[in-house]
Motif scaffolding. Structure first.
Motif, PDB file in Angstrom:
ATOM      1  N   SER A   1       0.899  -1.064  -0.134  1.00 27.13           N
ATOM      2  CA  SER A   1       0.638   0.097   0.239  1.00 27.13           C
ATOM      3  C   SER A   1       0.434   0.862  -0.277  1.00 27.13           C
ATOM      4  O   SER A   1       0.305   1.621  -0.712  1.00 27.13           O
ATOM      5  N   ALA A   2       1.958   1.985   0.754  1.00 27.05           N
ATOM      6  CA  ALA A   2       3.040   2.421   0.662  1.00 27.05           C
ATOM      7  C   ALA A   2       3.612   2.959  -0.120  1.00 27.05           C
ATOM      8  O   ALA A   2       3.734   3.828  -0.700  1.00 27.05           O
ATOM      9  N   GLN A   3       4.253   1.691  -1.374  1.00 29.39           N
ATOM     10  CA  GLN A   3       3.748   1.928  -2.563  1.00 29.39           C
ATOM     11  C   GLN A   3       3.031   2.155  -3.734  1.00 29.39           C
ATOM     12  O   GLN A   3       3.865   3.355  -4.865  1.00 29.39           O
ATOM     13  N   GLN A   4       2.155   1.967  -3.615  1.00 27.93           N
ATOM     14  CA  GLN A   4       0.754   2.530  -4.587  1.00 27.93           C
ATOM     15  C   GLN A   4       0.784   3.601  -4.344  1.00 27.93           C
ATOM     16  O   GLN A   4       0.532   4.689  -4.792  1.00 27.93           O
ATOM     17  N   ARG A   5       1.025   4.503  -3.138  1.00 26.54           N
ATOM     18  CA  ARG A   5       1.122   4.999  -2.131  1.00 26.54           C
ATOM     19  C   ARG A   5       1.905   6.372  -3.031  1.00 26.54           C
ATOM     20  O   ARG A   5       1.766   7.494  -3.699  1.00 26.54           O
ATOM     21  N   LEU A   6       3.217   6.082  -3.027  1.00 23.14           N
ATOM     22  CA  LEU A   6       4.619   6.499  -3.797  1.00 23.14           C
ATOM     23  C   LEU A   6       4.700   6.441  -5.620  1.00 23.14           C
ATOM     24  O   LEU A   6       4.232   8.460  -5.440  1.00 23.14           O
TER      25      LEU A   6
ATOM     26  N   GLU B   1       4.255  18.244  -3.174  1.00 33.22           N
ATOM     27  CA  GLU B   1       3.661  17.281  -1.818  1.00 33.22           C
ATOM     28  C   GLU B   1       4.626  16.821  -0.542  1.00 33.22           C
ATOM     29  O   GLU B   1       5.484  17.041  -0.862  1.00 33.22           O
ATOM     30  N   ARG B   2       4.592  17.372   0.543  1.00 29.99           N
ATOM     31  CA  ARG B   2       4.972  17.833   1.150  1.00 29.99           C
ATOM     32  C   ARG B   2       4.795  16.278   2.019  1.00 29.99           C
ATOM     33  O   ARG B   2       3.911  15.180   2.006  1.00 29.99           O
ATOM     34  N   LEU B   3       6.161  16.448   2.813  1.00 25.36           N
ATOM     35  CA  LEU B   3       6.024  14.918   3.339  1.00 25.36           C
ATOM     36  C   LEU B   3       6.811  14.940   4.845  1.00 25.36           C
ATOM     37  O   LEU B   3       7.153  16.241   5.289  1.00 25.36           O
ATOM     38  N   HIS B   4       6.486  13.678   5.436  1.00 29.89           N
ATOM     39  CA  HIS B   4       7.260  13.586   7.134  1.00 29.89           C
ATOM     40  C   HIS B   4       8.352  13.333   7.023  1.00 29.89           C
ATOM     41  O   HIS B   4       8.760  12.375   6.434  1.00 29.89           O
ATOM     42  N   VAL B   5       8.946  13.764   8.046  1.00 25.61           N
ATOM     43  CA  VAL B   5      10.010  12.976   8.420  1.00 25.61           C
ATOM     44  C   VAL B   5      10.151  12.664   9.884  1.00 25.61           C
ATOM     45  O   VAL B   5      10.302  13.057  10.795  1.00 25.61           O
ATOM     46  N   ALA B   6      10.443  11.395   9.822  1.00 21.82           N
ATOM     47  CA  ALA B   6      10.684  10.602  11.864  1.00 21.82           C
ATOM     48  C   ALA B   6      11.833   9.860  11.965  1.00 21.82           C
ATOM     49  O   ALA B   6      12.476   9.139  10.818  1.00 21.82           O
ATOM     50  N   ILE B   7      12.257   9.657  12.936  1.00 25.08           N
ATOM     51  CA  ILE B   7      13.517   9.322  13.598  1.00 25.08           C
ATOM     52  C   ILE B   7      12.577   7.842  14.065  1.00 25.08           C
ATOM     53  O   ILE B   7      11.224   7.474  14.330  1.00 25.08           O
ATOM     54  N   GLU B   8      13.775   6.683  13.263  1.00 24.92           N
ATOM     55  CA  GLU B   8      13.315   4.869  13.327  1.00 24.92           C
ATOM     56  C   GLU B   8      13.930   4.918  14.060  1.00 24.92           C
ATOM     57  O   GLU B   8      15.388   3.959  14.008  1.00 24.92           O
ATOM     58  N   LEU B   9      14.057   3.708  15.754  1.00 25.20           N
ATOM     59  CA  LEU B   9      14.675   3.413  16.919  1.00 25.20           C
ATOM     60  C   LEU B   9      14.848   2.108  16.327  1.00 25.20           C
ATOM     61  O   LEU B   9      15.410   1.525  17.196  1.00 25.20           O
TER      62      LEU B   9
ATOM     63  N   GLN C   1      13.075   8.103   8.288  1.00 19.99           N
ATOM     64  CA  GLN C   1      11.424   7.429   7.233  1.00 19.99           C
ATOM     65  C   GLN C   1      11.329   8.506   7.156  1.00 19.99           C
ATOM     66  O   GLN C   1      11.590   9.714   7.638  1.00 19.99           O
ATOM     67  N   ILE C   2      10.767   9.004   6.151  1.00 19.55           N
ATOM     68  CA  ILE C   2      10.180   9.724   5.194  1.00 19.55           C
ATOM     69  C   ILE C   2       8.811   9.402   5.131  1.00 19.55           C
ATOM     70  O   ILE C   2       8.169   7.517   4.271  1.00 19.55           O
ATOM     71  N   GLN C   3       7.922   9.543   5.302  1.00 19.96           N
ATOM     72  CA  GLN C   3       6.510   9.558   5.813  1.00 19.96           C
ATOM     73  C   GLN C   3       5.940  10.058   4.510  1.00 19.96           C
ATOM     74  O   GLN C   3       5.490  11.663   4.524  1.00 19.96           O
ATOM     75  N   THR C   4       4.604   9.747   4.204  1.00 22.36           N
ATOM     76  CA  THR C   4       3.353  10.921   3.381  1.00 22.36           C
ATOM     77  C   THR C   4       2.933  11.478   4.825  1.00 22.36           C
ATOM     78  O   THR C   4       2.922  11.008   5.966  1.00 22.36           O
ATOM     79  N   GLN C   5       1.833  12.496   4.276  1.00 18.36           N
ATOM     80  CA  GLN C   5       0.879  12.999   5.047  1.00 18.36           C
ATOM     81  C   GLN C   5      -0.097  12.635   5.606  1.00 18.36           C
ATOM     82  O   GLN C   5      -0.908  12.514   6.790  1.00 18.36           O
ATOM     83  N   ASP C   6      -0.248  11.586   5.387  1.00 21.20           N
ATOM     84  CA  ASP C   6      -1.162   9.820   5.405  1.00 21.20           C
ATOM     85  C   ASP C   6      -0.637   9.117   6.239  1.00 21.20           C
ATOM     86  O   ASP C   6      -1.175   8.241   6.568  1.00 21.20           O
ATOM     87  N   TYR C   7       0.847   9.563   6.302  1.00 24.17           N
ATOM     88  CA  TYR C   7       1.339   8.223   7.349  1.00 24.17           C
ATOM     89  C   TYR C   7       1.366   7.186   7.352  1.00 24.17           C
ATOM     90  O   TYR C   7       1.527   6.054   7.526  1.00 24.17           O
ATOM     91  N   HIS C   8       1.793   7.385   5.814  1.00 19.37           N
ATOM     92  CA  HIS C   8       2.901   5.861   4.766  1.00 19.37           C
ATOM     93  C   HIS C   8       3.820   6.009   5.001  1.00 19.37           C
ATOM     94  O   HIS C   8       4.747   7.135   4.699  1.00 19.37           O
ATOM     95  N   VAL C   9       4.787   4.993   5.638  1.00 23.90           N
ATOM     96  CA  VAL C   9       5.941   4.505   5.616  1.00 23.90           C
ATOM     97  C   VAL C   9       6.652   4.551   3.720  1.00 23.90           C
ATOM     98  O   VAL C   9       6.213   3.625   3.809  1.00 23.90           O
ATOM     99  N   ILE C  10       7.187   5.012   3.007  1.00 27.83           N
ATOM    100  CA  ILE C  10       7.411   4.704   2.254  1.00 27.83           C
ATOM    101  C   ILE C  10       9.169   4.908   1.397  1.00 27.83           C
ATOM    102  O   ILE C  10       9.509   4.537   0.262  1.00 27.83           O
TER     103      ILE C  10
ATOM    104  N   LYS D   1       9.420  17.201   1.026  1.00 28.69           N
ATOM    105  CA  LYS D   1       8.281  17.191   0.612  1.00 28.69           C
ATOM    106  C   LYS D   1       9.021  16.991  -0.989  1.00 28.69           C
ATOM    107  O   LYS D   1      10.658  16.220  -0.963  1.00 28.69           O
ATOM    108  N   VAL D   2       8.090  16.292  -2.104  1.00 29.72           N
ATOM    109  CA  VAL D   2       8.845  15.880  -3.200  1.00 29.72           C
ATOM    110  C   VAL D   2       9.210  16.288  -4.268  1.00 29.72           C
ATOM    111  O   VAL D   2       8.443  18.196  -4.592  1.00 29.72           O
TER     112      VAL D   2
END
Length: 248
Positions: free
Chosen positions: A145-150, A157-165, A175-184, A209-210
């Motif tokens: 589903s994340a690949q389809q979102r990509l 399009e804006r993206l989120h940045v998150a630390i993965e421990l 991590q790079i995530q979409t606005q609807d929280y798919h880890v892409i 951003k993309v």
């Protein structure tokens, strides 16, 4: 000409699969347009894995100067005369005037025939701002589903940045995530330590951003071009530990 810096990274494919920054290329000094030096990561790679100096640069503690780009770097860029050169630049969102350093800063100079890649030093401006572009890593390992979102992402399009421990391959990852929280996917490994340290100091000062999505038949490594911006107050990236030159 402004001074620009590229780092050379080496992967220990034989045993640990670990990446080490091993060299630094400075470009733009009038007295020496191209200067290569090993960095402390090369000594650590030598101590931990047996990494040896390169044939082109046989001494860890010597500085190498040249009026032309060293073959090790030049050979990682597509020749401008090739008919697919224009498309090669388009995949990186670069124009026809892009020079090899600009190209390597985005493309990374990956070659299947060796264990090296190139990445740019992230420059922090006096006001603390920084900007970098990179191709998304690891997108083939995320959910379907994340690949389809990509595939339906749009430029700007804006993206989120998150630390993965708990990353299984790197322990800590970005991590790079979409606005609807798919880890892409993930940022390149060379950004991780600086981003983790800086985000701890200023967790809200980041914006991704993309830039563009490159569908098939573009190479998988160039599927999604991302731009990351932020502010690093009182933090100078890629200057400590493994990144320190072994000679002046």
């Amino acid at each position: 000409m402004n001074l620009r810096t590229l780092f050379l990274a080496w992967k220990d494919k034989a045993r640990t699969r670990q990446w080490f920054p091993v060299g630094r290329l400075d470009v733009g000094n009038p007295a020496s347009p191209y200067r290569f030096r090993y960095v402390r990561g090369a000594e650590r790679a030598h101590d931990e894995t047996g990494f040896e100096p390169l044939i082109d640069f046989p001494d860890f503690h010597r500085r190498y100067d040249s009026s032309e780009l060293f073959p090790l770097f030049k050979n990682r860029v597509l020749t401008p005369g090739r008919k697919d050169f224009e498309e090669y630049l388009r995949l990186m969102d670069l124009d026809e005037n892009a020079d090899p350093v600009e190209i390597l800063s985005v493309d990374g100079g990956y070659r299947a025939t060796d264990s090296f890649e190139v990445f740019p030093k992230i420059e922090r401006r006096p006001d603390g701002a920084f900007r970098c572009r990179f191709f998304l890593h690891g997108w083939r390992h995320v959910s379907e589903s994340a690949q389809q979102r990509l595939q339906v992402l749009k430029p700007d399009e804006r993206l989120h940045v998150a630390i993965e421990l708990t990353s299984p391959t790197r322990q800590v990852a970005v991590q790079i995530q979409t606005q609807d929280y798919h880890v892409i996917g993930w940022s390149p490994r060379y950004l991780v330590s600086d981003l983790v340290a800086a985000i701890a100091k200023a967790p809200g000062n980041y914006d991704a951003k993309v830039v563009q999505v490159n569908p098939v038949p573009a190479p998988a490594k160039q599927r999604l071009l991302v731009e990351l911006r932020g502010h690093w107050p009182d933090y100078d990236p890629m200057t400590k530990n493994d990144f320190e030159p072994l000679t002046g």
